[in-house]
Design a protein around this motif. Structure first.
Motif, PDB file in Angstrom:
ATOM      1  N   SER A  62       7.141   9.480  10.781  1.00 51.13           N
ATOM      2  CA  SER A  62       6.215  10.060   9.985  1.00 51.13           C
ATOM      3  C   SER A  62       6.427   9.880   8.577  1.00 51.13           C
ATOM      4  CB  SER A  62       6.488  11.592  10.745  1.00 51.13           C
ATOM      5  OG  SER A  62       6.923  12.088  10.454  1.00 51.13           O
ATOM      6  N   ILE A  63       5.757   9.519   8.041  1.00 53.49           N
ATOM      7  CA  ILE A  63       6.246   8.865   6.474  1.00 53.49           C
ATOM      8  C   ILE A  63       5.143  10.192   5.583  1.00 53.49           C
ATOM      9  CG2 ILE A  63       4.809   7.452   4.650  1.00 53.49           C
ATOM     10  CD1 ILE A  63       3.777   5.804   6.647  1.00 53.49           C
ATOM     11  N   THR A  64       7.324  10.622   5.431  1.00 50.07           N
ATOM     12  CA  THR A  64       7.366  11.879   4.334  1.00 50.07           C
ATOM     13  C   THR A  64       8.357  10.980   3.125  1.00 50.07           C
ATOM     14  OG1 THR A  64       8.953  12.768   4.777  1.00 50.07           O
ATOM     15  CG2 THR A  64       6.848  13.226   6.847  1.00 50.07           C
ATOM     16  N   GLU A  65       8.581  11.745   2.117  1.00 53.29           N
ATOM     17  CA  GLU A  65       8.692  11.138   1.005  1.00 53.29           C
ATOM     18  C   GLU A  65      10.283  11.090   1.014  1.00 53.29           C
ATOM     19  OE1 GLU A  65      10.310  12.959  -3.231  1.00 53.29           O
ATOM     20  OE2 GLU A  65       7.555  13.025  -3.107  1.00 53.29           O
ATOM     21  N   LYS A 114       2.273   9.970  -6.305  1.00 54.64           N
ATOM     22  CA  LYS A 114       3.168  11.296  -6.063  1.00 54.64           C
ATOM     23  C   LYS A 114       2.829  11.507  -5.617  1.00 54.64           C
ATOM     24  CE  LYS A 114       7.302   9.693  -8.660  1.00 54.64           C
ATOM     25  NZ  LYS A 114       7.474   9.028  -7.981  1.00 54.64           N
ATOM     26  N   THR A 115       1.222  11.526  -4.440  1.00 54.23           N
ATOM     27  CA  THR A 115       0.337  12.049  -3.818  1.00 54.23           C
ATOM     28  C   THR A 115       1.068  11.945  -2.126  1.00 54.23           C
ATOM     29  OG1 THR A 115      -0.968  10.622  -3.543  1.00 54.23           O
ATOM     30  CG2 THR A 115      -1.022  11.792  -5.093  1.00 54.23           C
ATOM     31  N   GLU A 116       0.871  13.099  -1.269  1.00 53.47           N
ATOM     32  CA  GLU A 116       1.000  13.224  -0.270  1.00 53.47           C
ATOM     33  C   GLU A 116       0.180  12.989   0.585  1.00 53.47           C
ATOM     34  OE1 GLU A 116       3.527  14.270   1.667  1.00 53.47           O
ATOM     35  OE2 GLU A 116       4.924  14.136   0.291  1.00 53.47           O
ATOM     36  N   MET A 150       0.730  -0.725   0.179  1.00 52.96           N
ATOM     37  CA  MET A 150      -0.258  -0.535   0.352  1.00 52.96           C
ATOM     38  C   MET A 150       1.025   1.329   0.212  1.00 52.96           C
ATOM     39  SD  MET A 150      -1.368   2.543   2.142  1.00 52.96           S
ATOM     40  CE  MET A 150      -0.703   2.240   3.925  1.00 52.96           C
ATOM     41  N   LEU A 151       1.778   1.393   0.488  1.00 47.30           N
ATOM     42  CA  LEU A 151       2.605   2.245   0.760  1.00 47.30           C
ATOM     43  C   LEU A 151       3.525   2.439  -0.785  1.00 47.30           C
ATOM     44  CD1 LEU A 151       4.874   2.122   4.370  1.00 47.30           C
ATOM     45  CD2 LEU A 151       3.524   3.823   4.014  1.00 47.30           C
ATOM     46  N   LEU A 152       4.167   1.849  -1.496  1.00 47.26           N
ATOM     47  CA  LEU A 152       4.663   2.007  -2.516  1.00 47.26           C
ATOM     48  C   LEU A 152       3.854   1.811  -3.514  1.00 47.26           C
ATOM     49  CD1 LEU A 152       7.059  -1.612  -2.378  1.00 47.26           C
ATOM     50  CD2 LEU A 152       7.178   0.726  -2.399  1.00 47.26           C
ATOM     51  N   LEU A 153       2.335   2.208  -3.211  1.00 47.57           N
ATOM     52  CA  LEU A 153       1.480   2.158  -4.434  1.00 47.57           C
ATOM     53  C   LEU A 153       0.836   3.655  -4.680  1.00 47.57           C
ATOM     54  CD1 LEU A 153      -0.407   1.939  -6.721  1.00 47.57           C
ATOM     55  CD2 LEU A 153      -2.034   0.767  -5.098  1.00 47.57           C
ATOM     56  N   HIS A 154       1.269   3.734  -3.042  1.00 47.66           N
ATOM     57  CA  HIS A 154       0.912   5.600  -2.571  1.00 47.66           C
ATOM     58  C   HIS A 154       2.175   6.325  -3.021  1.00 47.66           C
ATOM     59  CE1 HIS A 154      -2.033   8.178  -0.800  1.00 47.66           C
ATOM     60  NE2 HIS A 154      -0.856   8.848  -0.377  1.00 47.66           N
ATOM     61  N   PHE A 200      10.806   7.691   3.242  1.00 45.80           N
ATOM     62  CA  PHE A 200       9.910   6.659   2.757  1.00 45.80           C
ATOM     63  C   PHE A 200      10.967   5.149   3.521  1.00 45.80           C
ATOM     64  CE2 PHE A 200       8.307   4.234  -0.265  1.00 45.80           C
ATOM     65  CZ  PHE A 200       7.245   4.150  -0.071  1.00 45.80           C
ATOM     66  N   PRO A 201      12.467   5.804   2.767  1.00 47.29           N
ATOM     67  CA  PRO A 201      13.278   4.239   2.638  1.00 47.29           C
ATOM     68  C   PRO A 201      13.579   4.058   3.801  1.00 47.29           C
ATOM     69  CG  PRO A 201      14.304   6.214   1.856  1.00 47.29           C
ATOM     70  CD  PRO A 201      13.023   6.476   2.428  1.00 47.29           C
ATOM     71  N   GLN A 202      13.531   4.369   4.944  1.00 41.11           N
ATOM     72  CA  GLN A 202      14.173   4.467   6.642  1.00 41.11           C
ATOM     73  C   GLN A 202      12.398   3.262   6.954  1.00 41.11           C
ATOM     74  OE1 GLN A 202      13.871   7.452   8.982  1.00 41.11           O
ATOM     75  NE2 GLN A 202      14.831   5.862  10.462  1.00 41.11           N
ATOM     76  N   VAL A 203      11.794   3.986   6.458  1.00 46.73           N
ATOM     77  CA  VAL A 203      10.203   3.264   7.354  1.00 46.73           C
ATOM     78  C   VAL A 203      10.327   1.923   6.032  1.00 46.73           C
ATOM     79  CG1 VAL A 203       7.362   2.838   6.778  1.00 46.73           C
ATOM     80  CG2 VAL A 203       8.121   5.431   7.791  1.00 46.73           C
ATOM     81  N   LEU A 204      10.492   1.959   5.261  1.00 46.71           N
ATOM     82  CA  LEU A 204      10.466   0.781   4.132  1.00 46.71           C
ATOM     83  C   LEU A 204      11.981  -0.696   4.809  1.00 46.71           C
ATOM     84  CD1 LEU A 204      10.089   1.517   0.307  1.00 46.71           C
ATOM     85  CD2 LEU A 204       8.486   0.745   2.252  1.00 46.71           C
ATOM     86  N   ASP A 205      12.741   0.007   5.566  1.00 47.49           N
ATOM     87  CA  ASP A 205      13.968  -0.458   5.601  1.00 47.49           C
ATOM     88  C   ASP A 205      13.130  -1.369   7.193  1.00 47.49           C
ATOM     89  OD1 ASP A 205      17.065  -1.752   6.034  1.00 47.49           O
ATOM     90  OD2 ASP A 205      16.488   0.182   7.525  1.00 47.49           O
TER      91      ASP A 205
END
Length: 160
Positions: free
Chosen positions: A89-92, A64-66, A56-60, A95-100
């Protein structure tokens, strides 16, 4: 005759004490295996849920929307609960840190599954060994019982 009775008593003791104790150990091991299988299923469900959240995160992110602040906060809280770790907090930028964090959580869950699986293999080996020992003790008890009865019968037949 007395020897025959003693052998029969020994056979009863083997079956009632030793084999009952071994049966209880087998039951505990089988219960542990069942618990491990259930834990594997639950852990695998966690991995799949985290994977769906990652998708869901990758799709979002591809759209390219916040995230709106409310959705981002709820998502962050949800991921905190699923990973057991603090999610920024999930920002652009994060994002890589959240995925990690999601990847490391999934990897630790997979390692937990491996541990449960290896515990089950060990329990299966112990169960097999215990079953062989039980068969051995059953054979000894049967032999003692038959031999004891034979001695009793031999004495009775010798009298006649």
């Amino acid at each position: 005759m007395f020897t025959g009775l003693i052998l029969n008593v020994l056979a009863i003791m083997i079956t009632s004490v030793v084999l009952d104790e071994m049966s209880a150990e087998l039951a505990a091991l089988n219960e542990q295996k069942a618990d491990n299988i259930y834990s594997i299923q639950l852990t695998w469900n966690q991995i799949e849920s985290i994977e769906r959240k990652r998708d869901m995160l990758l799709l979002h992110s591809h759209l390219k929307t916040e995230f709106s602040p409310l959705i981002a906060q709820e998502l962050q809280s949800d991921l905190n609960n699923w990973t057991g770790k603090t999610i920024p907090s999930i920002t652009e930028q994060t994002f890589p840190q959240v995925l990690d964090i999601l990847s490391t959580t999934q990897q630790s869950l997979r390692e937990r599954i491996d541990t449960f699986y290896l515990d089950n293999i060990t329990a299966t080996e112990v169960i097999q060994h215990q079953s062989e020992r039980m068969a051995f003790y059953k054979s000894i008890a049967l032999f003692l019982q038959i031999f004891g009865l034979a001695l009793i019968l031999a004495r009775d037949l010798a009298r006649k």
